[in-house]
Design a protein around this motif. Structure first.
Motif, PDB file in Angstrom:
ATOM      1  N   GLY A 110       0.781  -1.227   0.000  1.00 20.69           N
ATOM      2  CA  GLY A 110       0.000   0.000   0.000  1.00 20.69           C
ATOM      3  C   GLY A 110       0.816   1.281   0.000  1.00 20.69           C
ATOM      4  O   GLY A 110       0.278   2.354   0.177  1.00 20.69           O
ATOM      5  N   VAL A 111       2.129   1.177  -0.215  1.00 17.27           N
ATOM      6  CA  VAL A 111       2.988   2.357  -0.280  1.00 17.27           C
ATOM      7  C   VAL A 111       3.221   2.666  -1.760  1.00 17.27           C
ATOM      8  O   VAL A 111       3.864   1.893  -2.456  1.00 17.27           O
ATOM      9  CB  VAL A 111       4.342   2.114   0.431  1.00 17.27           C
ATOM     10  N   TYR A 112       2.661   3.774  -2.210  1.00 20.24           N
ATOM     11  CA  TYR A 112       2.764   4.116  -3.626  1.00 20.24           C
ATOM     12  C   TYR A 112       3.810   5.188  -3.853  1.00 20.24           C
ATOM     13  O   TYR A 112       4.093   6.008  -2.992  1.00 20.24           O
ATOM     14  CB  TYR A 112       1.401   4.555  -4.178  1.00 20.24           C
ATOM     15  N   THR A 113       4.376   5.178  -5.039  1.00 19.50           N
ATOM     16  CA  THR A 113       5.445   6.097  -5.412  1.00 19.50           C
ATOM     17  C   THR A 113       4.879   7.501  -5.598  1.00 19.50           C
ATOM     18  O   THR A 113       3.866   7.667  -6.278  1.00 19.50           O
ATOM     19  CB  THR A 113       6.076   5.624  -6.738  1.00 19.50           C
ATOM     20  N   PRO A 114       5.533   8.511  -5.005  1.00 18.85           N
ATOM     21  CA  PRO A 114       5.087   9.888  -5.274  1.00 18.85           C
ATOM     22  C   PRO A 114       5.220  10.220  -6.758  1.00 18.85           C
ATOM     23  O   PRO A 114       6.052   9.632  -7.464  1.00 18.85           O
ATOM     24  CB  PRO A 114       6.041  10.752  -4.441  1.00 18.85           C
ATOM     25  N   GLY A 115       4.429  11.171  -7.237  1.00 23.68           N
ATOM     26  CA  GLY A 115       4.405  11.514  -8.651  1.00 23.68           C
ATOM     27  C   GLY A 115       5.755  11.895  -9.222  1.00 23.68           C
ATOM     28  O   GLY A 115       6.127  11.448 -10.307  1.00 23.68           O
ATOM     29  N   TRP A 116       6.514  12.698  -8.490  1.00 24.26           N
ATOM     30  CA  TRP A 116       7.820  13.140  -9.001  1.00 24.26           C
ATOM     31  C   TRP A 116       8.780  11.972  -9.145  1.00 24.26           C
ATOM     32  O   TRP A 116       9.576  11.927 -10.073  1.00 24.26           O
ATOM     33  CB  TRP A 116       8.434  14.224  -8.110  1.00 24.26           C
ATOM     34  N   LEU A 117       8.696  10.989  -8.241  1.00 23.61           N
ATOM     35  CA  LEU A 117       9.575   9.826  -8.320  1.00 23.61           C
ATOM     36  C   LEU A 117       9.151   8.906  -9.465  1.00 23.61           C
ATOM     37  O   LEU A 117       9.999   8.343 -10.165  1.00 23.61           O
ATOM     38  CB  LEU A 117       9.589   9.076  -6.990  1.00 23.61           C
ATOM     39  N   GLU A 118       7.850   8.778  -9.676  1.00 24.20           N
ATOM     40  CA  GLU A 118       7.336   7.984 -10.802  1.00 24.20           C
ATOM     41  C   GLU A 118       7.802   8.585 -12.129  1.00 24.20           C
ATOM     42  O   GLU A 118       8.203   7.863 -13.040  1.00 24.20           O
ATOM     43  CB  GLU A 118       5.809   7.922 -10.748  1.00 24.20           C
ATOM     44  N   ILE A 119       7.769   9.908 -12.226  1.00 22.25           N
ATOM     45  CA  ILE A 119       8.254  10.585 -13.436  1.00 22.25           C
ATOM     46  C   ILE A 119       9.742  10.296 -13.624  1.00 22.25           C
ATOM     47  O   ILE A 119      10.192   9.976 -14.727  1.00 22.25           O
ATOM     48  CB  ILE A 119       7.978  12.102 -13.366  1.00 22.25           C
ATOM     49  N   GLY A 120      10.517  10.375 -12.546  1.00 23.18           N
ATOM     50  CA  GLY A 120      11.957  10.114 -12.625  1.00 23.18           C
ATOM     51  C   GLY A 120      12.269   8.683 -13.041  1.00 23.18           C
ATOM     52  O   GLY A 120      13.126   8.455 -13.902  1.00 23.18           O
ATOM     53  N   ILE A 121      11.576   7.720 -12.435  1.00 22.81           N
ATOM     54  CA  ILE A 121      11.802   6.314 -12.764  1.00 22.81           C
ATOM     55  C   ILE A 121      11.423   6.046 -14.222  1.00 22.81           C
ATOM     56  O   ILE A 121      12.158   5.383 -14.965  1.00 22.81           O
ATOM     57  CB  ILE A 121      11.008   5.390 -11.814  1.00 22.81           C
ATOM     58  N   SER A 122      10.294   6.579 -14.647  1.00 25.89           N
ATOM     59  CA  SER A 122       9.836   6.365 -16.027  1.00 25.89           C
ATOM     60  C   SER A 122      10.775   7.020 -17.032  1.00 25.89           C
ATOM     61  O   SER A 122      11.095   6.430 -18.067  1.00 25.89           O
ATOM     62  CB  SER A 122       8.419   6.901 -16.196  1.00 25.89           C
ATOM     63  N   LEU A 124      13.943   7.667 -16.598  1.00 22.37           N
ATOM     64  CA  LEU A 124      15.171   6.867 -16.596  1.00 22.37           C
ATOM     65  C   LEU A 124      14.988   5.606 -17.442  1.00 22.37           C
ATOM     66  O   LEU A 124      15.882   5.224 -18.203  1.00 22.37           O
ATOM     67  CB  LEU A 124      15.575   6.501 -15.166  1.00 22.37           C
ATOM     68  N   GLY A 125      13.828   4.964 -17.325  1.00 20.56           N
ATOM     69  CA  GLY A 125      13.543   3.777 -18.138  1.00 20.56           C
ATOM     70  C   GLY A 125      13.543   4.084 -19.619  1.00 20.56           C
ATOM     71  O   GLY A 125      14.086   3.321 -20.426  1.00 20.56           O
ATOM     72  N   VAL A 126      12.942   5.213 -20.007  1.00 24.41           N
ATOM     73  CA  VAL A 126      12.942   5.610 -21.423  1.00 24.41           C
ATOM     74  C   VAL A 126      14.377   5.818 -21.893  1.00 24.41           C
ATOM     75  O   VAL A 126      14.783   5.328 -22.951  1.00 24.41           O
ATOM     76  CB  VAL A 126      12.097   6.887 -21.649  1.00 24.41           C
ATOM     77  N   PHE A 127      15.151   6.544 -21.112  1.00 18.18           N
ATOM     78  CA  PHE A 127      16.544   6.825 -21.459  1.00 18.18           C
ATOM     79  C   PHE A 127      17.355   5.534 -21.596  1.00 18.18           C
ATOM     80  O   PHE A 127      18.085   5.338 -22.570  1.00 18.18           O
ATOM     81  CB  PHE A 127      17.154   7.740 -20.393  1.00 18.18           C
ATOM     82  N   LEU A 128      17.202   4.626 -20.623  1.00 14.37           N
ATOM     83  CA  LEU A 128      17.977   3.380 -20.649  1.00 14.37           C
ATOM     84  C   LEU A 128      17.574   2.462 -21.800  1.00 14.37           C
ATOM     85  O   LEU A 128      18.436   1.864 -22.453  1.00 14.37           O
ATOM     86  CB  LEU A 128      17.846   2.644 -19.314  1.00 14.37           C
TER      87      LEU A 128
END
Length: 178
Positions: A110-122, A124-128
């Motif tokens: 039940g611990v969800y990622t904050p919006g800014w962190l989700e944007i960062g992870i996504s 980074l995934g696009v870049f990688l």
């Protein structure tokens, strides 16, 4: 998801051994299963205001443009640059898998990622995975023989399906979740 991972590794092992008559149905089953799991993300994208069908088209277009650019770049890399890029992208993808795995485990509790962190992870995934597409065009001709077309296709499939997923995740994160 566990069945998908198992099926991937079994299909990859069979394909690398050159047993194409057995590998092809396994790869077809894997792509059907991964398509089924991808449908959940597509459903979320369709329901997210500001993403919709246009966002899905944009993600597909982004994958196509990346494919064209990556072919040109990856095919022209020197051995030193290609190996350095390969090692860097591999380390980055390992880190991304760890982060996404932790994100999944936290979501189970039940611990969800904050919006800014989700944007960062996504992002980074696009870049990688854009980098991984360049690596694919560098590595594939140096790694696989002409008769090993199935493992090469599997490698490309994984790169582009993950690029598509991370572009969609980024669009969903930028436009807010439901």
């Amino acid at each position: 998801m566990i069945v998908e991972f198992i099926l991937f590794f079994v299909a990859q092992n069979v394909a690398e051994k050159g047993k194409n008559s057995l590998a092809l149905p396994l790869l077809a089953a894997y792509s059907l299963l991964s398509g089924y799991t991808l449908s959940g993300l597509v459903f979320v994208a369709l329901r997210t205001e500001g993403v919709g069908i246009q966002g899905i088209g944009l993600a597909a277009l982004g994958c196509g443009i990346t494919f064209i650019a990556a072919r040109q770049i990856g095919s022209n890399l020197s051995d030193t640059d290609g190996m350095a890029l390969t090692k860097t992208i591999n380390l980055g993808i390992i880190a991304l898998v760890v982060v996404v795995g932790l994100q999944f485990v936290f979501a189970l509790f039940g611990v969800y990622t904050p919006g800014w962190l989700e944007i960062g992870i996504s992002a980074l995934g696009v870049f990688l995975f854009a980098g991984a597409s360049v690596v694919d065009f560098y590595i594939l001709p140096r790694t696989y023989r002409n008769d090993q077309y199935l493992p090469a296709a599997l490698s490309m499939y994984l790169t582009y399906i993950n690029l598509f997923i991370f572009i969609l995740r980024l669009l969903i994160a930028l436009n807010g979740r439901d």
